[in-house]
Enzyme design. Structure first.
Site, PDB file in Angstrom:
ATOM      1  N   GLU A  42      11.996  10.002 -50.683  1.00  0.00           N
ATOM      2  CA  GLU A  42      12.821   9.853 -49.481  1.00  0.00           C
ATOM      3  C   GLU A  42      14.017  10.789 -49.589  1.00  0.00           C
ATOM      4  O   GLU A  42      14.815  10.657 -50.525  1.00  0.00           O
ATOM      5  CB  GLU A  42      13.294   8.408 -49.346  1.00  0.00           C
ATOM      6  N   ARG A  46      22.057  12.988 -45.608  1.00  0.00           N
ATOM      7  CA  ARG A  46      23.483  12.903 -45.920  1.00  0.00           C
ATOM      8  C   ARG A  46      24.083  14.259 -46.232  1.00  0.00           C
ATOM      9  O   ARG A  46      25.262  14.349 -46.559  1.00  0.00           O
ATOM     10  CB  ARG A  46      23.700  11.981 -47.135  1.00  0.00           C
ATOM     11  N   LYS A 129      13.491  -2.422 -45.099  1.00  0.00           N
ATOM     12  CA  LYS A 129      14.250  -2.049 -46.295  1.00  0.00           C
ATOM     13  C   LYS A 129      15.296  -3.132 -46.545  1.00  0.00           C
ATOM     14  O   LYS A 129      16.185  -3.332 -45.716  1.00  0.00           O
ATOM     15  CB  LYS A 129      14.916  -0.688 -46.054  1.00  0.00           C
TER      16      LYS A 129
END
Length: 209
Positions: A42, A46, A129
């Site tokens: 993943e 950011r 999640k």
């Protein structure tokens, strides 16, 4: 609502969560993860180079790459265009769910409460999640949420270390476990790909134990 995450990840149960500062790091990082036995990763949105990192890692061929920290429909669209096979968000955002449904890619929204889990299930998403997993209570919180929602599947992420993997994987509702410890900012700054490979291999073995 969308393709199932398990159908995309296959039998991969370790999900390295990566914040990659520059695209130049992406290829050697993908090599190290694959050499350690990882089959998915993943890439968090950011950093300014996140889209290019997804492109490079998706082109590697041995990793199923997804995009994380996706906060908007626009980010989800750019991620999928770059080659992301799944989308992960830290929270439950309707526009992200809708865009992923439109794009027919699995989306894994972040949840921290029973109310958020109910919203996800109502939206047709059954894999979520649990985030941030450890600060929320770790495996105790996982068990507490899984009990009244047996249809839910979880990808716990947040504050998890290698030593805690067995506790999470002992629960049948856990699809995969996400973590940053396999490839930290420090590893990437030092170019310590041998250590990334070692930690990844350790985690993959732990997921199969």
């Amino acid at each position: 609502m969308t393709a199932d995450l398990s159908s995309v990840l296959g039998d991969a149960r370790i999900l390295p969560v990566l914040t990659v500062p520059t695209a130049a790091t992406a290829a050697p990082l993908a090599d190290a993860l694959a050499a350690g036995g990882a089959r998915c990763a993943e890439v968090t949105f950011r950093t300014p180079d996140a889209v290019q990192v997804v492109k490079v890692m998706a082109a590697h061929g041995e990793l199923t790459v997804g995009a994380g920290t996706v906060l908007s429909a626009e980010q989800a669209e750019r991620a999928v265009e770059a080659g992301a096979r799944f989308v992960v968000s830290p929270g439950l955002e309707d526009e992200v769910l809708e865009k992923c449904s439109e794009l027919e890619v699995p989306v894994v929204p972040g949840i921290a409460t029973a109310t958020e889990l109910m919203r996800a299930l109502r939206a047709g998403v059954d894999t979520v999640k649990l985030f941030p997993a450890e600060p929320l209570g770790g495996t105790s919180m996982l068990r507490a949420l899984a009990a009244p929602f047996p249809q839910a599947r979880f990808v716990p992420t947040g504050g998890i270390r290698a030593a805690q993997l067995s506790g999470y994987f002992s629960h049948p509702a856990v699809v995969a476990v996400g973590g940053t410890w396999m490839a930290t900012a420090g590893h990437l700054e030092r170019g310590d790909y041998a250590e990334i490979r070692r930690l990844t291999a350790e985690a993959v073995v732990g997921s199969a134990a």
